[in-house]
Design a protein around this motif. Structure first.
Motif, PDB file in Angstrom:
ATOM      1  N   ASN A 167      15.972  20.633 -21.576  1.00 38.05           N
ATOM      2  CA  ASN A 167      16.488  19.680 -20.592  1.00 38.05           C
ATOM      3  C   ASN A 167      15.472  19.396 -19.498  1.00 38.05           C
ATOM      4  OD1 ASN A 167      18.909  19.422 -21.932  1.00 38.05           O
ATOM      5  ND2 ASN A 167      19.970  20.957 -20.698  1.00 38.05           N
ATOM      6  N   ALA A 168      14.714  20.415 -19.106  1.00 37.19           N
ATOM      7  CA  ALA A 168      13.668  20.198 -18.093  1.00 37.19           C
ATOM      8  C   ALA A 168      12.596  19.256 -18.628  1.00 37.19           C
ATOM      9  CB  ALA A 168      13.065  21.542 -17.687  1.00 37.19           C
ATOM     10  N   GLN A 169      12.256  19.398 -19.941  1.00 37.70           N
ATOM     11  CA  GLN A 169      11.277  18.487 -20.539  1.00 37.70           C
ATOM     12  C   GLN A 169      11.819  17.054 -20.567  1.00 37.70           C
ATOM     13  OE1 GLN A 169      10.416  20.380 -24.384  1.00 37.70           O
ATOM     14  NE2 GLN A 169       8.303  20.582 -23.720  1.00 37.70           N
ATOM     15  N   LYS A 170      13.081  16.888 -20.935  1.00 35.47           N
ATOM     16  CA  LYS A 170      13.670  15.548 -20.977  1.00 35.47           C
ATOM     17  C   LYS A 170      13.704  14.916 -19.589  1.00 35.47           C
ATOM     18  CE  LYS A 170      16.710  16.777 -24.854  1.00 35.47           C
ATOM     19  NZ  LYS A 170      18.130  17.006 -25.271  1.00 35.47           N
ATOM     20  N   LEU A 171      14.083  15.704 -18.580  1.00 37.37           N
ATOM     21  CA  LEU A 171      14.137  15.177 -17.218  1.00 37.37           C
ATOM     22  C   LEU A 171      12.757  14.717 -16.754  1.00 37.37           C
ATOM     23  CD1 LEU A 171      15.765  14.778 -14.575  1.00 37.37           C
ATOM     24  CD2 LEU A 171      15.137  17.119 -13.965  1.00 37.37           C
TER      25      LEU A 171
END
Length: 512
Positions: free
Chosen positions: A306-310
């Protein structure tokens, strides 16, 4: 009658050499016995009674049948030794002998590996584990994970990689993380091990899986009911009524041997009893992968993804001014996908089925144009051609306007290399709240929507002219080189010397 001179000379020569000793005898070379033939069996086969009897006798027919039946036995076959780690190391064997012991690697195409797995035995398909290495592995597992060194963690990871039941469930990276949390438990003979809280791997000893049976409490000759008083710790009874008991009995056929597994980290509620619990036949060492550690691993993976997507969505030009809360709505519904080179993501004139955020790689953009092709007999034909107009690079998005406004794409998007992108399906986009959809419509723009038909035609003319100029240049250069006798790769000048003269003081080529 006089004797001729030639026979006289021959007779004299024979008399002269009659006293010469004969040449020494040379020993015959020894026959090399084949290592693949049992000569004792071959000798017995050749002396079968009745083999040399009359051709039409019944004894000869019986001897022939016996010969054909026993013939394959004369060929020796190498015995396949199944590698096995013994429970107790013989103290009389020195450490040197253990190190010199050869272990045959079990390859994936070796049927013996699958036979051992079907019979409950070891099923390691990579290089085998030596006694010393296995003992060191057990000693490492008895330590708490916090006290293990980096070398010990790596050793545990490599051994876990050699267990197919684990590699089929976890990726290499997940197995590396879990290897730093595994522990070893010691269970005495007759213990019931319930695998509700993790995945278990049997390291030493032997166990039997439990199966569900129903027995009547009234029958006095029931061996299982009478054994409850002696070995009650082996069973777990749930009474349905006053006369029938539901028992979990150790199976005689379902045996778990070394490297066998039971328990589960996924769907433990729906797990069958035979896969969930075992009863130990000997003192056993069992490796345990805790379910809570696996849950932590999944949460960490989701958090990292999720951090990568954000980070990816925030760096796209259309989303730089978006609030974090709105971006998190997109993060929760997108997922990463990989596309191979040359994959057509969307064709011109169609509505795209997803919104893409390029994380790595690039996509080529093409527009359709009608071009003319020369045909024989001074004719031309109109065909549609793709004209390269640019590319979508990393940290760029596409497809928002096409989905929200149901507008067909004006260009064709094809991956130029392997592309990883975060993808949101069209149904998930339509399910967003109206505020987020309106925000997306206001900030996003059609992919290469600024291009006009004149721009496409101009680019097409430039590409055709560049292609024609390249063809004319290559043909002209080849014609000039051929007319002057110059061959590419053989120098710029031509000479007719068959060989190079020796001690030549003057240069081979004169420049004029």
């Amino acid at each position: 009658m006089p004797v001729d001179s030639l026979p006289n000379s021959i007779l004299a020569h024979m008399l002269a050499i009659s006293n010469v000793p004969p040449p020494p005898l040379h020993s015959l070379p020894r026959l090399r016995l084949s290592k693949t033939i049992n000569y004792g069996q071959l000798n017995a086969l050749c002396h079968i009674r009745g083999l040399k009897s009359d051709q039409h006798s019944s004894l000869r027919s019986e001897a022939h049948d016996a010969f054909i039946k026993q013939y394959p036995q004369i060929f020796l076959r190498e015995k396949t030794v199944l590698p096995k780690v013994s429970h107790q190391v013989d103290k009389r064997k020195s450490a040197l002998k253990l190190a010199e012991k050869k272990h045959q690697p079990v390859m994936a195409h070796n049927i013996s590996a699958y036979l051992r797995e079907a019979r409950g035995g070891p099923s390691i398909d990579e290089k085998e584990i030596t006694e010393e290495k296995f003992q060191e592995f057990l000693n490492i597992l008895k330590k708490l994970p916090v006290y293990r060194t980096t070398h010990e963690h790596n050793m545990v990871w490599k051994i876990l990689q050699s267990i197919p039941e684990l590699t089929s469930q976890f990726s290499n990276e997940d197995l590396k993380i879990l290897s730093k949390k595994v522990i070893s438990e010691t269970w005495i003979k007759g213990s019931t091990v319930i695998g509700d809280d993790g995945l278990y791997v049997l390291l030493t000893g032997q166990a039997r899986r439990r199966v569900k049976v129903f027995r009547s409490l009234i029958e006095e000759n029931d061996s299982i009911i009478t054994s409850l008083y002696r070995d009650s710790f082996l069973f777990d009874a749930e009474l349905q009524d006053s006369t029938v008991a539901q028992l979990y009995v150790p199976s005689k056929k379902l045996i778990v041997k070394q490297w066998g597994i039971f328990g589960s980290l996924k769907d433990r509620a729906e797990m069958d009893e035979r896969d969930r619990s075992v009863v130990t036949d000997y003192d056993c060492e069992i490796l345990k992968i805790a379910a809570k550690e696996y849950e932590k691993l999944k949460l960490e993976k989701v958090k990292h993804e999720n951090a990568q997507k954000l980070k990816l969505i925030r760096k796209c030009p259309f989303y730089e001014t978006w609030p974090t809360l709105s971006i998190w709505e997109l993060v929760s519904i997108c997922k990463f996908k990989n596309f191979p080179p040359g994959h057509v993501l969307v064709e011109s004139g169609t509505v795209i089925s997803f919104v893409g955020y390029i994380n790595s790689g690039y996509c080529n953009i093409y527009r359709n144009v009608v071009g003319l092709v020369d045909l024989p007999i001074n004719k031309v034909k109109k065909i549609k051609k793709l004209v390269y107009m640019g590319k979508l690079k990393e940290k760029e998005s596409f497809g928002e306007i096409s989905i929200l406004l149901q507008a067909p794409f004006t260009c064709t998007v094809i991956t130029g290399q392997e592309v990883e992108m975060a993808v949101i399906e069209d149904k998930d986009i339509q399910a967003l709240d109206p505020v987020t959809k309106e925000l997306m419509i206001q900030t996003a723009k059609p992919t290469f929507g600024h291009l006009t038909e004149e721009d496409v035609k101009s680019e097409y003319i430039k590409s055709v002219q560049a292609k024609e100029w390249k063809y004319f240049k290559n043909k002209t250069i080849q014609r000039i080189l051929h007319s002057n006798g110059v061959l590419p790769g053989f120098g710029r000048w031509e000479h007719y010397w068959p060989t190079f003269p020796k001690n030549l003081k003057k240069p081979l080529i004169s420049y004029s």
